[in-house]
Design a protein around this motif. Structure first.
Motif, PDB file in Angstrom:
ATOM      1  N   VAL A  64      29.137  -9.237 -80.974  1.00  0.00           N
ATOM      2  CA  VAL A  64      29.533  -8.294 -79.928  1.00  0.00           C
ATOM      3  C   VAL A  64      28.345  -7.378 -79.653  1.00  0.00           C
ATOM      4  CG1 VAL A  64      31.980  -8.363 -80.525  1.00  0.00           C
ATOM      5  CG2 VAL A  64      30.486  -6.677 -81.627  1.00  0.00           C
TER       6      VAL A  64
ATOM      7  N   GLN B 217      41.459  -8.363 -87.900  1.00  0.00           N
ATOM      8  CA  GLN B 217      40.061  -8.292 -87.507  1.00  0.00           C
ATOM      9  C   GLN B 217      39.401  -7.046 -88.098  1.00  0.00           C
ATOM     10  OE1 GLN B 217      38.808  -9.048 -83.533  1.00  0.00           O
ATOM     11  NE2 GLN B 217      40.395 -10.553 -83.117  1.00  0.00           N
TER      12      GLN B 217
ATOM     13  N   PHE C 193      29.252  -7.651 -85.520  1.00  0.00           N
ATOM     14  CA  PHE C 193      30.124  -8.804 -85.289  1.00  0.00           C
ATOM     15  C   PHE C 193      31.576  -8.385 -85.498  1.00  0.00           C
ATOM     16  CE2 PHE C 193      26.058 -10.320 -86.683  1.00  0.00           C
ATOM     17  CZ  PHE C 193      25.817 -11.472 -85.959  1.00  0.00           C
ATOM     18  N   HIS C 194      32.469  -9.043 -84.783  1.00  0.00           N
ATOM     19  CA  HIS C 194      33.890  -8.950 -85.077  1.00  0.00           C
ATOM     20  C   HIS C 194      34.261 -10.155 -85.931  1.00  0.00           C
ATOM     21  CE1 HIS C 194      35.132  -6.112 -81.536  1.00  0.00           C
ATOM     22  NE2 HIS C 194      34.453  -5.510 -82.479  1.00  0.00           N
TER      23      HIS C 194
ATOM     24  N   LYS D 161      37.356 -12.358 -87.759  1.00  0.00           N
ATOM     25  CA  LYS D 161      38.791 -12.672 -87.807  1.00  0.00           C
ATOM     26  C   LYS D 161      39.110 -13.360 -89.117  1.00  0.00           C
ATOM     27  CE  LYS D 161      42.457 -15.035 -85.204  1.00  0.00           C
ATOM     28  NZ  LYS D 161      42.744 -15.860 -84.005  1.00  0.00           N
TER      29      LYS D 161
ATOM     30  N   ALA E 255      35.851 -15.745 -89.520  1.00  0.00           N
ATOM     31  CA  ALA E 255      35.073 -16.265 -88.398  1.00  0.00           C
ATOM     32  C   ALA E 255      34.442 -15.097 -87.657  1.00  0.00           C
ATOM     33  CB  ALA E 255      35.966 -17.067 -87.458  1.00  0.00           C
ATOM     34  N   LEU E 256      33.140 -15.176 -87.426  1.00  0.00           N
ATOM     35  CA  LEU E 256      32.400 -14.073 -86.819  1.00  0.00           C
ATOM     36  C   LEU E 256      32.101 -14.329 -85.350  1.00  0.00           C
ATOM     37  CD1 LEU E 256      29.815 -13.397 -89.667  1.00  0.00           C
ATOM     38  CD2 LEU E 256      31.925 -12.130 -89.204  1.00  0.00           C
ATOM     39  N   THR E 257      32.238 -13.278 -84.561  1.00  0.00           N
ATOM     40  CA  THR E 257      31.884 -13.315 -83.140  1.00  0.00           C
ATOM     41  C   THR E 257      30.948 -12.155 -82.849  1.00  0.00           C
ATOM     42  OG1 THR E 257      34.051 -14.243 -82.572  1.00  0.00           O
ATOM     43  CG2 THR E 257      32.749 -13.266 -80.781  1.00  0.00           C
TER      44      THR E 257
ATOM     45  N   ARG F 132      31.084 -18.942 -89.944  1.00  0.00           N
ATOM     46  CA  ARG F 132      32.189 -18.629 -90.852  1.00  0.00           C
ATOM     47  C   ARG F 132      31.599 -18.254 -92.213  1.00  0.00           C
ATOM     48  NH1 ARG F 132      37.281 -22.764 -89.771  1.00  0.00           N
ATOM     49  NH2 ARG F 132      37.433 -22.403 -87.511  1.00  0.00           N
TER      50      ARG F 132
ATOM     51  N   ASP G 121      26.377 -15.729 -84.462  1.00  0.00           N
ATOM     52  CA  ASP G 121      27.598 -15.862 -83.677  1.00  0.00           C
ATOM     53  C   ASP G 121      28.286 -17.195 -83.967  1.00  0.00           C
ATOM     54  OD1 ASP G 121      29.492 -15.199 -81.697  1.00  0.00           O
ATOM     55  OD2 ASP G 121      28.399 -16.369 -80.195  1.00  0.00           O
ATOM     56  N   GLY G 122      29.593 -17.136 -84.219  1.00  0.00           N
ATOM     57  CA  GLY G 122      30.357 -18.336 -84.488  1.00  0.00           C
ATOM     58  C   GLY G 122      30.354 -18.785 -85.937  1.00  0.00           C
TER      59      GLY G 122
END
Length: 249
Positions: A66, A37, A48-49, A51, A62-64, A15, A12-13
């Motif tokens: 989910v 996205q 991950f999502h 952007k 950039a990964l978030t 790049r 998470d978070g």
């Protein structure tokens, strides 16, 4: 949202830089712009999502993290298909992937009309693997199936499995209706299920004997005779119905 698979573990978070293949499809073909996205699945099947931050090649994302949905079959299913004619292997690979298969084996059956020459096997497997990966993205799966080649049924029967079945035309003709359901009901979550299918020419008596000696159960796939490219799909749909849709949540 478009989905892509990563061959590494991410967090998470984090790049990351897009691989050339993902860049080509997402940025060049789909014309994604900064801020777009997409979904990314890492090699541990976590979702991950991502952007899109830059359009430079390689582009940066950039990964978030989910919540990861449960979309895979509760058992690992291997389908082993006698070498089919023409482009049927591609059809089976694509559709079986959409239906949740884990492993696909194409094997040289006694009555296979098609033959894969030794110097072309690697190229064919690479092509089918690419089809499987694309279908897994399209179906929004978390795992990409493997595709391999086996020289004969004996090699197939050596594949890891807890339960093995062989779809046999004569079982359908004789009105056998319960064996498939009984085997699927007995499979437990997390186990490995091997299903064997013949080519257009069918399964030879020697292969039936060989499968039974390895404790594979002969099963019918309903009262109708299915084509070699249809039978694995019927089976996978039955697995989903029995082990997914009919189970309490």
């Amino acid at each position: 949202m478009q989905r892509y698979f990563l061959d590494t573990t991410v967090h998470d978070g984090e790049r990351i830089s897009l691989t050339p293949a993902i860049y080509h499809h997402w940025v060049t073909v789909l014309r994604a712009e900064v801020g777009a996205q997409a979904e990314f699945v890492d090699d541990t099947a976590h979702l991950f999502h991502g952007k899109l931050l830059t359009l430079d090649d390689p582009a940066t994302v950039a990964l978030t993290a989910v919540p990861t949905p449960s979309v895979e079959l509760p058992v690992d299913v291997t389908i082993a298909c006698g070498l089919p004619k023409q482009e049927k292997a591609e059809w089976i690979t694509q559709k079986a992937t959409e239906l949740g298969v884990t492993h696909i084996i194409f094997y040289g059956a006694d009555w296979s009309v098609a033959k894969w020459q030794g110097n072309k096997v690697a190229k064919k497997v690479t092509r089918l693997t690419k089809i499987a990966h694309g279908a897994a993205e399209q179906a929004h799966r978390l795992k990409r199936p493997t595709v391999s080649y086996a020289k004969n049924l004996a090699a197939v029967l050596n594949a890891p499995h807890d339960v093995a079945v062989m779809a046999y035309e004569e079982s359908a003709k004789q009105g056998e209706q319960s064996a498939l359901n009984q085997q699927l009901q007995a499979v437990k979550a997390g186990q490995q299920l091997l299903a064997i299918f013949g080519p257009e020419g069918g399964i030879s008596p020697a292969e039936v004997t060989q499968a039974q000696a390895a404790n594979a159960t002969l099963v019918g796939l309903g009262p109708r005779i299915l084509r070699t490219e249809t039978a694995p799909l019927y089976f996978l749909a039955a697995v989903s119905m029995v082990l997914e849709l009919q189970q309490p949540r």
